[in-house]
Design an enzyme around this catalytic site. Structure first.
Site, PDB file in Angstrom:
ATOM      1  N   THR A   8       0.836  -1.195   0.000  1.00 36.36           N
ATOM      2  CA  THR A   8       0.000   0.000   0.000  1.00 36.36           C
ATOM      3  C   THR A   8       0.869   1.243   0.000  1.00 36.36           C
ATOM      4  O   THR A   8       2.033   1.200   0.423  1.00 36.36           O
ATOM      5  CB  THR A   8      -0.930   0.031   1.230  1.00 36.36           C
ATOM      6  OG1 THR A   8      -1.793   1.179   1.154  1.00 36.36           O
ATOM      7  CG2 THR A   8      -0.130   0.103   2.531  1.00 36.36           C
ATOM      8  N   ASP A  75      -7.723  -4.965   1.383  1.00 38.09           N
ATOM      9  CA  ASP A  75      -8.694  -4.204   0.609  1.00 38.09           C
ATOM     10  C   ASP A  75      -9.879  -4.008   1.534  1.00 38.09           C
ATOM     11  O   ASP A  75     -10.401  -4.971   2.107  1.00 38.09           O
ATOM     12  CB  ASP A  75      -9.118  -4.938  -0.663  1.00 38.09           C
ATOM     13  CG  ASP A  75      -9.860  -4.003  -1.608  1.00 38.09           C
ATOM     14  OD1 ASP A  75      -9.334  -2.908  -1.889  1.00 38.09           O
ATOM     15  OD2 ASP A  75     -10.962  -4.350  -2.067  1.00 38.09           O
ATOM     16  N   SER A  76     -10.237  -2.778   1.722  1.00 40.29           N
ATOM     17  CA  SER A  76     -11.282  -2.497   2.691  1.00 40.29           C
ATOM     18  C   SER A  76     -12.218  -1.431   2.165  1.00 40.29           C
ATOM     19  O   SER A  76     -11.889  -0.690   1.230  1.00 40.29           O
ATOM     20  CB  SER A  76     -10.662  -2.047   4.029  1.00 40.29           C
ATOM     21  OG  SER A  76      -9.742  -0.985   3.830  1.00 40.29           O
TER      22      SER A  76
END
Length: 202
Positions: A8, A75-76
């Site tokens: 990220t 992934d949220s």
């Protein structure tokens, strides 16, 4: 614990990873990975795996010194029942040119007359851990925290949609919680703890 490399560029996420794991987490920029990974999956788990595998492949080809690290991706997003689960996996793209504050303000205006029982929402977090060296199989988890879309934007902690995500059992938004208290109940905190237990068993 293995060295963790986070797939990220989100500094807030890296900070949360470090706070929850209690150790140093390297962002992917630290190993020279600068590609914009296209999230083509149809679920949170799909997208987490896509990101983790992309960074793991890069490490295997370019950074042998990190071959035994564990690449962690998440992934949220936010699912709002009133919008049939949207924005879901498109939570960031859903913003468009808006800031999070503007997006939350738009939702509150749209839902101003919606009663609490129809304001259900949840934060979802899927995590994937991948080994660049192939020393362990891909691991995934998916966790949630339930709440409602509140009636106002309140709180200075957290990020994203936290200031209007109200948890009735706690009587506050997740942006009103301290980092420590938020990690105890958050989707990301739950997912990280579940992932740690999986990795310990490898």
């Amino acid at each position: 614990m293995r060295l963790i490399i986070a797939a990220t560029t989100n500094k807030d996420k890296v900070k949360e990873f470090e706070e929850i794991l209690g150790g140093k987490v390297l962002p992917m920029s630290a190993i020279g990975f600068a590609e914009d990974v296209e999230e083509t999956g149809t679920t949170f788990v799909d997208n987490a795996l896509i990101k983790a595998k992309a960074v793991a492949i890069y490490i295997a080809k370019n950074c042998p010194e990190y071959a035994e690290a564990a690449v962690l991706a998440d992934d949220s997003g936010l699912e709002i029942d009133y919008y049939n689960g949207e924005p879901g996996i498109y939570s960031h793209r859903w913003l468009g040119d808006r800031t999070y504050y503007q997006a939350m303000s738009d939702v509150l205006a749209d839902m101003q007359d919606v009663p609490d029982e129809k304001r259900g929402a949840r934060f979802v977090c899927a995590m994937a851990v991948v080994s660049p060296s192939g020393s362990f199989a891909d691991q995934t988890v998916r966790e949630t925290v339930e709440g409602i879309v509140g009636h106002e934007i309140v709180g200075e902690n957290g990020f994203g949609y936290d200031p209007f995500f109200y948890v009735p059992e706690l009587g506050c938004t997740t942006a009103q919680l301290s980092s420590m208290d938020k990690h105890k109940i958050s989707h990301r905190g739950k997912a990280l703890r579940a992932m740690v237990e999986k990795v310990k068993q490898l």
